[in-house]
Scaffold this active site. Structure first.
Site, mmCIF file in Angstrom:
data_model
loop_
_atom_site.group_PDB
_atom_site.id
_atom_site.type_symbol
_atom_site.label_atom_id
_atom_site.label_comp_id
_atom_site.label_asym_id
_atom_site.label_seq_id
_atom_site.Cartn_x
_atom_site.Cartn_y
_atom_site.Cartn_z
ATOM 1 N N ARG A 1 0.848 -1.194 0.000
ATOM 2 C CA ARG A 1 0.000 0.000 0.000
ATOM 3 C C ARG A 1 0.882 1.243 0.000
ATOM 4 O O ARG A 1 1.047 1.932 1.005
ATOM 5 C CB ARG A 1 -0.933 -0.003 1.220
ATOM 6 C CG ARG A 1 -1.759 -1.254 1.382
ATOM 7 C CD ARG A 1 -2.615 -1.610 0.173
ATOM 8 N NE ARG A 1 -3.705 -0.690 -0.049
ATOM 9 C CZ ARG A 1 -4.919 -0.805 0.503
ATOM 10 N NH1 ARG A 1 -5.175 -1.798 1.328
ATOM 11 N NH2 ARG A 1 -5.876 0.056 0.230
ATOM 12 N N SER B 1 -8.552 -1.001 -3.596
ATOM 13 C CA SER B 1 -9.118 0.329 -3.383
ATOM 14 C C SER B 1 -10.158 0.679 -4.444
ATOM 15 O O SER B 1 -11.241 1.195 -4.125
ATOM 16 C CB SER B 1 -8.005 1.381 -3.386
ATOM 17 O OG SER B 1 -7.187 1.245 -2.246
ATOM 18 N N TYR C 1 -3.874 -0.303 7.578
ATOM 19 C CA TYR C 1 -4.891 -1.103 8.251
ATOM 20 C C TYR C 1 -4.806 -0.904 9.759
ATOM 21 O O TYR C 1 -3.771 -0.521 10.298
ATOM 22 C CB TYR C 1 -4.710 -2.594 7.931
ATOM 23 C CG TYR C 1 -4.858 -2.918 6.476
ATOM 24 C CD1 TYR C 1 -6.099 -2.892 5.870
ATOM 25 C CD2 TYR C 1 -3.745 -3.248 5.698
ATOM 26 C CE1 TYR C 1 -6.255 -3.195 4.524
ATOM 27 C CE2 TYR C 1 -3.882 -3.549 4.352
ATOM 28 C CZ TYR C 1 -5.136 -3.520 3.778
ATOM 29 O OH TYR C 1 -5.271 -3.813 2.441
ATOM 30 N N GLN D 1 -0.773 3.038 -6.008
ATOM 31 C CA GLN D 1 -2.178 3.444 -5.992
ATOM 32 C C GLN D 1 -2.871 3.250 -7.335
ATOM 33 O O GLN D 1 -4.038 2.849 -7.392
ATOM 34 C CB GLN D 1 -2.297 4.904 -5.549
ATOM 35 C CG GLN D 1 -2.044 5.098 -4.067
ATOM 36 C CD GLN D 1 -2.141 6.557 -3.652
ATOM 37 O OE1 GLN D 1 -2.258 7.450 -4.486
ATOM 38 N NE2 GLN D 1 -2.086 6.803 -2.359
ATOM 39 N N ASP E 1 -3.986 -0.382 -7.565
ATOM 40 C CA ASP E 1 -4.600 -0.938 -6.357
ATOM 41 C C ASP E 1 -6.048 -1.360 -6.608
ATOM 42 O O ASP E 1 -6.983 -0.572 -6.474
ATOM 43 C CB ASP E 1 -4.531 0.110 -5.234
ATOM 44 C CG ASP E 1 -4.927 -0.446 -3.882
ATOM 45 O OD1 ASP E 1 -5.455 -1.572 -3.834
ATOM 46 O OD2 ASP E 1 -4.703 0.242 -2.869
#
Length: 366
Positions: free
Chosen positions: A121, A132, A225, A126, A129
């Site tokens: 992450r 997400s 997380y 991104q 991902d």
């Protein structure tokens, strides 16, 4: 010889997404890659074959026989993997956790496989991902399901029959799915609050126009997380949350950690303390649910409270979910192609950490 990038029609029950959209197919062709799809691969997502330009179509067997890079939304069936040629690459959501047999089969066939759920992450990751991008779809749809099933209007209404007060909505978990759920509830006019054990999410929740519910429990973890709560922290959380739950009309839970069972946040006693007519939508149903009463894919009634456990929410908005997913696939695929050939750079952290099988070896202890 041109690299062949392929995708099949997804076969999992209820799955409507596709790994390669017309937009991404065009980008792949622009890189000099050949795109080969199974007939009807994108139809369920709203992308008929005619919408793809400069793309070849074939039967599933022919696609598998010719694929150098097979992209997927969910893991292909074992029978399909058996038809891939040795050395081919499989890329997508491979659900590696608890899937030792699948990963072993990939390794035995001497396939190289990348599970995008394992991407670090990081800022650089991104654009690739999938967790997400698909969580954003799931959070949006979870709140629409809540609005559709709640016995109350979400917004305040002033009518000739009097004023209707807005629903009070709580979203538990302020990750991508939770924040999208909060934003959607806000657009629908609900009185919205958000809760997360990570204190750094307060600013994000409040930036969406919601109130942050502070229960006095902090569990900031690594990798974006939350860490697991201690027994004392969990008891304090549940006691404080139980009191607050009594005033909410709708609760949407989104707390999940990939590869692990969803944390149980709402106990039977907490549900029984909620007002009659209240609704819980448990977005974590696929990994066991955040509520002790959740049954994946089912509707449960308990003391006047309804608990819904919807599954594969992203597939319900298949067109936009596919567009985002395919872009994730394309961005990662760029890391695999060098000098016109498939040459993954295993010195690259994103490549190395997402690889689950290589050169006949299973790399994840699933």
């Amino acid at each position: 010889m041109s690299i062949t990038v392929s995708a099949l029609r997804e076969t999992a029950a209820g799955e409507r997404r596709v790994a390669i959209t017309p937009e991404v197919a065009k980008k792949l062709r622009g890189k000099g890659l050949r795109v080969l799809l199974e007939h009807g691969a994108g139809a369920a997502a709203g992308f008929p074959d005619a919408g793809y330009a400069e793309v070849e179509f074939a039967s599933a067997a022919d696609v598998l026989a010719q694929a150098d890079l097979l992209t997927c939304v969910l893991p292909p069936e074992d029978a399909a993997l058996a038809h891939l040629r040795e050395g081919a690459i499989v890329l997508g959501q491979l659900r590696p956790h608890g899937a030792a047999a699948r990963i072993a089969a990939l390794a035995q066939k001497k396939l190289t496989a990348f599970a995008l759920e394992l991407l670090p992450r990081t800022t650089r990751a991104q654009a690739m991902d999938v967790l997400s991008s698909q969580a954003a779809v799931a959070g949006y749809r979870a709140m629409l399901i809540a609005a559709d099933n709640a016995p109350k209007f979400f917004p305040m209404l002033t009518t000739a029959a009097g004023t209707i007060r807005p629903s009070r909505v709580l979203v538990i978990g302020a990750g991508v799915a939770g924040l999208q759920a909060i934003a959607t509830a806000r657009r629908l006019g609900a009185q919205i609050e958000g809760y997360d054990v990570r204190p750094e999410t307060r600013e994000q929740v409040e930036s969406l126009g919601a109130k942050f519910l502070d229960l006095g429990v902090s569990a900031a973890g690594s990798g974006g997380y939350a860490r697991e709560l201690t027994a004392e922290e969990r008891a304090a959380q549940q006691q404080a949350l139980a009191e607050h739950l009594k005033v909410f009309d709708v609760v949407v839970t989104t707390a999940a950690v990939p590869g692990r069972a969803a944390p149980k946040i709402l106990t039977v006693a907490m549900v029984e303390g909620m007002k009659p007519g209240a609704l819980i939508v448990d977005l974590a149903a696929e990994s066991g649910g955040n509520c002790e009463l959740t049954r994946p894919g089912e509707r449960v009634e308990q003391g006047g409270v309804t608990i819904l456990g919807p599954l594969n929410l992203a597939a319900g908005a298949a067109l936009h979910a596919s567009e985002m997913y395919a872009r994730n696939i394309y961005n990662f695929a760029e890391l695999l192609v060098r000098d016109g050939a498939l040459q993954p750079d295993f010195q690259d952290e994103l490549v190395a950490k997402s690889c689950v099988a290589r050169n006949g070896e299973a790399l994840v202890n699933a």
